[in-house]
Write an enzyme that holds these catalytic residues in place. Structure first.
Site, PDB file in Angstrom:
ATOM      1  N   LYS A   1       0.775  -1.238   0.037  1.00 12.15           N
ATOM      2  CA  LYS A   1      -0.082   0.116   0.047  1.00 12.15           C
ATOM      3  C   LYS A   1       0.649   1.291  -0.036  1.00 12.15           C
ATOM      4  CE  LYS A   1      -3.801  -2.020   2.369  1.00 12.15           C
ATOM      5  NZ  LYS A   1      -4.838  -2.034   3.465  1.00 12.15           N
TER       6      LYS A   1
ATOM      7  N   ARG B   1       3.299  -5.857   9.965  1.00 14.95           N
ATOM      8  CA  ARG B   1       2.264  -4.769  10.639  1.00 14.95           C
ATOM      9  C   ARG B   1       2.789  -4.466  12.094  1.00 14.95           C
ATOM     10  NH1 ARG B   1      -3.440  -6.973   7.852  1.00 14.95           N
ATOM     11  NH2 ARG B   1      -3.258  -5.797   5.967  1.00 14.95           N
TER      12      ARG B   1
ATOM     13  N   HIS C   1      -1.873  -5.246   1.553  1.00 15.54           N
ATOM     14  CA  HIS C   1      -2.792  -6.028   1.483  1.00 15.54           C
ATOM     15  C   HIS C   1      -2.624  -7.468   1.163  1.00 15.54           C
ATOM     16  CE1 HIS C   1      -6.650  -7.746   0.317  1.00 15.54           C
ATOM     17  NE2 HIS C   1      -6.182  -8.191  -0.906  1.00 15.54           N
TER      18      HIS C   1
ATOM     19  N   ARG D   1      -0.507 -14.257   5.270  1.00 15.66           N
ATOM     20  CA  ARG D   1      -1.333 -13.448   6.359  1.00 15.66           C
ATOM     21  C   ARG D   1      -0.780 -13.559   7.813  1.00 15.66           C
ATOM     22  NH1 ARG D   1      -5.983 -10.163   5.009  1.00 15.66           N
ATOM     23  NH2 ARG D   1      -6.763 -10.523   6.873  1.00 15.66           N
TER      24      ARG D   1
ATOM     25  N   THR E   1      -5.068  -6.909  10.600  1.00 13.56           N
ATOM     26  CA  THR E   1      -5.380  -5.869  10.116  1.00 13.56           C
ATOM     27  C   THR E   1      -5.141  -4.809  10.629  1.00 13.56           C
ATOM     28  OG1 THR E   1      -7.341  -6.982   9.259  1.00 13.56           O
ATOM     29  CG2 THR E   1      -7.434  -4.516   9.168  1.00 13.56           C
TER      30      THR E   1
ATOM     31  N   ASN F   1      -1.552   0.146   7.012  1.00 13.62           N
ATOM     32  CA  ASN F   1      -1.195  -0.957   7.506  1.00 13.62           C
ATOM     33  C   ASN F   1      -0.185  -1.895   6.521  1.00 13.62           C
ATOM     34  OD1 ASN F   1      -3.398  -1.814   5.820  1.00 13.62           O
ATOM     35  ND2 ASN F   1      -4.613  -2.951   7.336  1.00 13.62           N
TER      36      ASN F   1
HETATM   37  P1  GDP Z   1      -7.351  -6.728   5.380  1.00 14.81           P
HETATM   38  O1  GDP Z   1      -8.034  -7.717   4.601  1.00 14.81           O
HETATM   39  O2  GDP Z   1      -6.620  -7.152   6.695  1.00 14.81           O
HETATM   40  O3  GDP Z   1      -6.612  -5.712   4.601  1.00 14.81           O
HETATM   41  O4  GDP Z   1      -8.672  -5.877   6.190  1.00 14.81           O
HETATM   42  P2  GDP Z   1     -10.100  -5.741   5.851  1.00 14.81           P
HETATM   43  O5  GDP Z   1     -10.495  -6.423   4.503  1.00 14.81           O
HETATM   44  O6  GDP Z   1     -11.037  -5.897   7.060  1.00 14.81           O
HETATM   45  O7  GDP Z   1     -10.165  -4.085   5.605  1.00 14.81           O
HETATM   46  C1  GDP Z   1      -9.377  -3.549   4.319  1.00 14.81           C
HETATM   47  C2  GDP Z   1      -8.850  -2.187   4.672  1.00 14.81           C
HETATM   48  O8  GDP Z   1      -9.903  -1.280   5.382  1.00 14.81           O
HETATM   49  C3  GDP Z   1      -7.735  -2.339   5.709  1.00 14.81           C
HETATM   50  O9  GDP Z   1      -6.525  -2.946   5.402  1.00 14.81           O
HETATM   51  C4  GDP Z   1      -7.588  -0.936   6.394  1.00 14.81           C
HETATM   52  O10 GDP Z   1      -6.657  -0.351   5.587  1.00 14.81           O
HETATM   53  C5  GDP Z   1      -8.948  -0.448   6.184  1.00 14.81           C
HETATM   54  N1  GDP Z   1      -9.492  -0.793   7.467  1.00 14.81           N
HETATM   55  C6  GDP Z   1     -10.253  -1.779   7.934  1.00 14.81           C
HETATM   56  N2  GDP Z   1     -10.989  -1.464   9.058  1.00 14.81           N
HETATM   57  C7  GDP Z   1     -11.006  -0.225   9.413  1.00 14.81           C
HETATM   58  C8  GDP Z   1     -11.529   0.552  10.224  1.00 14.81           C
HETATM   59  O11 GDP Z   1     -12.226   0.319  11.087  1.00 14.81           O
HETATM   60  N3  GDP Z   1     -11.191   2.145  10.265  1.00 14.81           N
HETATM   61  C9  GDP Z   1     -10.267   2.787   9.260  1.00 14.81           C
HETATM   62  N4  GDP Z   1     -10.189   3.828   9.038  1.00 14.81           N
HETATM   63  N5  GDP Z   1      -9.845   1.771   8.079  1.00 14.81           N
HETATM   64  C10 GDP Z   1      -9.913   0.591   8.330  1.00 14.81           C
END
Ligand code: GDP
Length: 194
Positions: free
Chosen positions: A14, A140, A163, A123, A129, A160
């Site tokens: 990212k 992370r 992805h 992962r 996340t 973070n």
């Molecule tokens: P990942 O698969 O670990 O990337 O996580 P997710 O698919 O749940 O979320 C996608 C992305 O959205 C994350 O990697 C974060 O960059 C962002 N994100 C997720 N949850 C939150 C949140 O509660 N608040 C904010 N501001 N960003 C979030």
């Protein structure tokens, strides 16, 4: 039966990962775990490509909104005061919009990583996340401390670093989305394939 050593997953470094100079570090951590990089490219995504990368269905949006609500509950932040709503779907929609802004703010690095249990192992190397909750030793957990409470207060996505696909089905879909069919090179790693 499919070759168990050839499971593939999709990784996207990212904007924060690129801007912190972590491209090499991320690749190193995969390679040192005996995973193979079989496709790799830096590029600038269109907003549309990012929009189609992240799921649009309600359950995903509500899950993302729910993460914000649970961190808020843990740290005593009132969601209505902070974001004007305590509805998981509305918060998830807000976060998704911030994510599109964030992901189009710098060049990204896309790659396909191959090896035994590649989806789960990548992962695990990446960590969960939310960086503030990620164990030390994960990417992370070692290079970020961001949280929904902080990111939401600044109206941006949680930074973070990368992805990574969550399931083999998601990996297949994302590899096709970002690299097209027939992506990836084939070569033998010393000590693993020969
Ligand atoms: P990942 O698969 O670990 O990337 O996580 P997710 O698919 O749940 O979320 C996608 C992305 O959205 C994350 O990697 C974060 O960059 C962002 N994100 C997720 N949850 C939150 C949140 O509660 N608040 C904010 N501001 N960003 C979030």
């Amino acid at each position: 039966m499919a070759n168990l050593k050839q499971e593939r997953t999709f990784v996207l470094i990212k904007p924060d990962g690129v801007k912190k100079g972590l491209i090499g570090e991320v690749i190193k951590r995969f390679e040192q775990r005996d995973l193979k990089i079989v496709a790799l490219e830096m590029f600038e995504p269109s907003r549309d490509m990012i929009d189609n990368h992240y799921p649009k269905y309600d359950a995903w949006i509500e899950r993302v909104g729910g993460k914000t609500l649970s961190t808020y509950a843990k740290y005593g932040v009132d969601p209505i005061e902070a974001l004007g709503t305590d509805d998981a779907h509305k918060i998830g929609t807000m976060v998704r919009g911030w994510l599109l802004d964030f992901m189009t703010s710098a060049p990204l690095v896309r790659m396909v990583v191959e090896g035994a249990h590649a989806v789960d192992v990548v992962r695990k190397i990446a960590g969960p996340t939310l960086p503030y909750a990620a164990e030390v030793g994960t990417i992370r957990g070692d290079f970020s401390i961001d949280s929904p409470a902080i990111a939401n207060s600044e109206k941006r996505a949680v930074a973070n670093i990368l992805h990574a696909s969550e399931t083999p089905q998601e990996a297949e879909h994302e590899i096709k989305h970002w690299f097209g069919a027939n992506a990836g090179f084939s070569y033998k790693r010393f000590g693993i394939d020969e």
